[in-house]
Design a protein around this motif. Structure first.
Motif, PDB file in Angstrom:
ATOM      1  N   TYR A   5      -6.962  -1.500   0.651  1.00  0.00           N
ATOM      2  CA  TYR A   5      -5.635  -1.965   0.905  1.00  0.00           C
ATOM      3  C   TYR A   5      -5.022  -0.642   1.568  1.00  0.00           C
ATOM      4  CZ  TYR A   5      -4.877  -6.433  -1.375  1.00  0.00           C
ATOM      5  OH  TYR A   5      -5.003  -7.639  -1.699  1.00  0.00           O
ATOM      6  N   PHE A   9      -3.203  -0.918   5.398  1.00  0.00           N
ATOM      7  CA  PHE A   9      -1.987  -0.602   5.562  1.00  0.00           C
ATOM      8  C   PHE A   9      -1.698   0.458   6.600  1.00  0.00           C
ATOM      9  CE2 PHE A   9      -0.951  -1.998   1.234  1.00  0.00           C
ATOM     10  CZ  PHE A   9      -0.598  -3.378   1.545  1.00  0.00           C
ATOM     11  N   GLN A  23       5.815  -4.574   8.101  1.00  0.00           N
ATOM     12  CA  GLN A  23       6.022  -5.229   6.855  1.00  0.00           C
ATOM     13  C   GLN A  23       5.821  -6.602   7.330  1.00  0.00           C
ATOM     14  OE1 GLN A  23       9.851  -3.786   5.973  1.00  0.00           O
ATOM     15  NE2 GLN A  23       9.139  -2.630   4.238  1.00  0.00           N
ATOM     16  N   ALA A  26       2.279  -7.343   7.643  1.00  0.00           N
ATOM     17  CA  ALA A  26       1.218  -7.076   6.304  1.00  0.00           C
ATOM     18  C   ALA A  26       1.571  -8.352   5.218  1.00  0.00           C
ATOM     19  CB  ALA A  26       1.636  -5.723   5.815  1.00  0.00           C
ATOM     20  N   THR A  27       2.782  -8.591   5.076  1.00  0.00           N
ATOM     21  CA  THR A  27       3.096  -9.724   4.186  1.00  0.00           C
ATOM     22  C   THR A  27       2.139 -10.981   4.085  1.00  0.00           C
ATOM     23  OG1 THR A  27       5.551  -8.935   4.322  1.00  0.00           O
ATOM     24  CG2 THR A  27       4.910 -11.251   3.274  1.00  0.00           C
ATOM     25  N   ILE A  30      -1.087  -9.686   2.257  1.00  0.00           N
ATOM     26  CA  ILE A  30      -0.836  -9.664   1.038  1.00  0.00           C
ATOM     27  C   ILE A  30      -0.802 -10.908   0.306  1.00  0.00           C
ATOM     28  CG2 ILE A  30       0.613  -8.408  -0.776  1.00  0.00           C
ATOM     29  CD1 ILE A  30       1.437  -6.238   1.288  1.00  0.00           C
ATOM     30  N   SER A  31       0.147 -11.663   0.573  1.00  0.00           N
ATOM     31  CA  SER A  31       0.491 -12.997  -0.114  1.00  0.00           C
ATOM     32  C   SER A  31      -0.806 -13.770  -0.142  1.00  0.00           C
ATOM     33  CB  SER A  31       1.428 -13.647   0.723  1.00  0.00           C
ATOM     34  OG  SER A  31       2.649 -12.976   0.921  1.00  0.00           O
ATOM     35  N   PHE A  33      -4.030 -12.940  -0.191  1.00  0.00           N
ATOM     36  CA  PHE A  33      -5.026 -12.331  -1.094  1.00  0.00           C
ATOM     37  C   PHE A  33      -4.483 -12.300  -2.516  1.00  0.00           C
ATOM     38  CE2 PHE A  33      -6.820  -9.356   2.729  1.00  0.00           C
ATOM     39  CZ  PHE A  33      -7.551 -10.453   3.003  1.00  0.00           C
ATOM     40  N   MET A  34      -3.466 -12.073  -2.836  1.00  0.00           N
ATOM     41  CA  MET A  34      -2.710 -12.224  -4.084  1.00  0.00           C
ATOM     42  C   MET A  34      -2.718 -13.553  -4.510  1.00  0.00           C
ATOM     43  SD  MET A  34      -2.059  -9.174  -5.180  1.00  0.00           S
ATOM     44  CE  MET A  34      -0.673  -8.306  -5.720  1.00  0.00           C
ATOM     45  N   ASN A  37      -6.810 -14.885  -5.816  1.00  0.00           N
ATOM     46  CA  ASN A  37      -7.449 -14.052  -6.562  1.00  0.00           C
ATOM     47  C   ASN A  37      -8.258 -14.570  -7.642  1.00  0.00           C
ATOM     48  OD1 ASN A  37      -5.366 -14.408  -8.518  1.00  0.00           O
ATOM     49  ND2 ASN A  37      -4.500 -12.562  -8.281  1.00  0.00           N
ATOM     50  N   SER A  57     -11.391 -12.230   0.063  1.00  0.00           N
ATOM     51  CA  SER A  57     -10.493 -11.579  -0.731  1.00  0.00           C
ATOM     52  C   SER A  57     -10.768 -10.421  -1.760  1.00  0.00           C
ATOM     53  CB  SER A  57      -9.654 -12.561  -1.465  1.00  0.00           C
ATOM     54  OG  SER A  57      -8.605 -12.098  -2.269  1.00  0.00           O
ATOM     55  N   ASN A  59      -8.995  -8.891  -3.761  1.00  0.00           N
ATOM     56  CA  ASN A  59      -8.437  -9.199  -5.149  1.00  0.00           C
ATOM     57  C   ASN A  59      -9.257 -10.114  -5.888  1.00  0.00           C
ATOM     58  OD1 ASN A  59      -6.400  -8.071  -3.448  1.00  0.00           O
ATOM     59  ND2 ASN A  59      -5.018  -8.599  -5.144  1.00  0.00           N
TER      60      ASN A  59
END
Length: 115
Positions: A5, A9, A23, A26-27, A30-31, A33-34, A37, A57, A59
């Protein structure tokens, strides 16, 4: 996981014009991969067309490794805990492929740091 990460970033920060754009860019990463998971959405419950996301992923690899270690140490004491254990074993049927996970993470780090 942290270095993946951090690399992502840093890459997004270098490409973006300002913090707002960084932002926004990146969102989605992140979304996704989260969400994919292995805990929120498992590979067995996901649609066939989206299972490739688990392969990239970071995560998912981290969550799988943590869960498998915790399951190996879990000793159920009543029937409800036994059902919970069986459900988790169904969700993570195979032992984690740590070499593949490390290869994906190191590959992402290299690409994002050099890119």
């Amino acid at each position: 996981l942290f270095v993946v990460y951090d690399s992502m970033f840093a890459f997004i920060g270098a490409v973006a014009k300002d913090t707002r754009q960084a932002q926004v860019v990146a969102t989605p990463f992140i979304s996704i991969f989260m969400l994919f998971n292995g805990f929120i959405v498992s590979m067995t419950d996901s649609p066939e067309c989206l299972r490739w996301i688990f392969a990239i992923s970071p995560n998912a690899y981290a969550m799988e490794a943590i869960t498998v270690v915790m399951l190996s140490r879990f000793e159920p004491s009543d029937p409800s805990e036994m059902m919970e254990l069986m459900a988790m074993q169904k969700q993570f049927p195979d032992p984690p492929d740590s070499s593949r996970g490390l290869a994906v993470m190191f590959g992402m780090i290299a690409v994002l740091r050099v890119g």
